[in-house]
Design a protein around this motif. Structure first.
Motif, mmCIF file in Angstrom:
data_model
loop_
_atom_site.group_PDB
_atom_site.id
_atom_site.type_symbol
_atom_site.label_atom_id
_atom_site.label_comp_id
_atom_site.label_asym_id
_atom_site.label_seq_id
_atom_site.Cartn_x
_atom_site.Cartn_y
_atom_site.Cartn_z
ATOM 1 N N ARG A 21 11.350 -0.222 -1.508
ATOM 2 C CA ARG A 21 11.347 -1.653 -1.835
ATOM 3 C C ARG A 21 10.095 -2.027 -2.617
ATOM 4 N N SER A 22 8.975 -1.409 -2.296
ATOM 5 C CA SER A 22 7.733 -1.683 -3.021
ATOM 6 C C SER A 22 7.822 -1.209 -4.459
ATOM 7 N N THR A 25 9.975 -3.563 -6.352
ATOM 8 C CA THR A 25 9.177 -4.763 -6.630
ATOM 9 C C THR A 25 8.276 -4.534 -7.833
ATOM 10 N N GLY A 29 8.675 -6.514 -11.261
ATOM 11 C CA GLY A 29 7.492 -7.284 -11.660
ATOM 12 C C GLY A 29 7.009 -6.904 -13.043
ATOM 13 N N ILE A 148 3.242 -8.718 -7.253
ATOM 14 C CA ILE A 148 3.259 -7.372 -6.694
ATOM 15 C C ILE A 148 2.600 -7.368 -5.317
ATOM 16 N N SER A 151 4.266 -9.712 -2.507
ATOM 17 C CA SER A 151 5.594 -9.205 -2.138
ATOM 18 C C SER A 151 5.485 -7.966 -1.268
ATOM 19 N N ASP A 155 6.350 -7.933 2.725
ATOM 20 C CA ASP A 155 7.394 -7.006 3.159
ATOM 21 C C ASP A 155 6.867 -6.070 4.247
#
Length: 171
Positions: A21-22, A25, A29, A148, A151, A155
């Protein structure tokens, strides 16, 4: 009745990992920030566009000035953003603060416009850029770093909170 357990609609989907997920992101981004960078260039808020330092520094073909050069540079920034998201994830994910993202954006701006600037001959020296370019690109990098950073940190904190709730329910 056992046949019902094997049906596709009854199977639980494995959740995506925090790292995945990172990275998503970071990629999104990068796409958004570089798209705004191109728009800022065409609206004369900035003297530099993403294609200026990613493509035009090494390739001087005519196609790099058109829409294909812009699209390729936006995609390249998205891919490079995987690295920036990975670095943030590895170092700062536990810091749940909006200001860490702001600081991260400023650090990235200094790296791009000051430290690695000699690698990109198409980018003017920092002292040769006009103040509008400096302010607008700094603001863009701050927004990018905030997106970044916050988020990923949010998370991470949310994942930890959910894991703790599951442990409490099991006890």
């Amino acid at each position: 009745m056992k046949e019902g357990k094997n049906l596709e609609q009854n199977k639980q989907e494995r959740p995506m990992s925090l790292m995945s997920r990172s990275l998503i992101t970071g990629f999104v981004g990068g796409l958004i920030a570089s798209s705004f960078g191109v728009i800022m260039y065409y609206l004369s808020f900035s003297e530099v566009a993403p294609k200026s330092y990613l493509i035009r520094s090494w390739i001087t073909a005519d196609w790099t000035d058109g829409w294909l050069g812009n699209m390729l540079s936006i995609l390249m920034v998205g891919v490079l953003s995987l690295l920036t998201a990975f670095i943030y994830y590895g170092i700062f994910k536990k810091i749940d603060s909006l200001w860490m993202g702001v600081g991260y954006g400023i650090i990235l701006w200094v790296i791009v416009f000051y430290i690695v600037q000699p690698i990109f001959p198409n980018i003017p020296n920092l002292m040769d850029l006009n103040r509008y370019t400096i302010v607008s690109t700094l603001c863009l990098f701050i927004l990018y770093g905030t997106f970044i950073g916050y988020s990923i940190s949010y998370d991470y904190a949310d994942t930890i909170r959910k894991e703790e709730e599951i442990k409490e329910k099991q006890n």
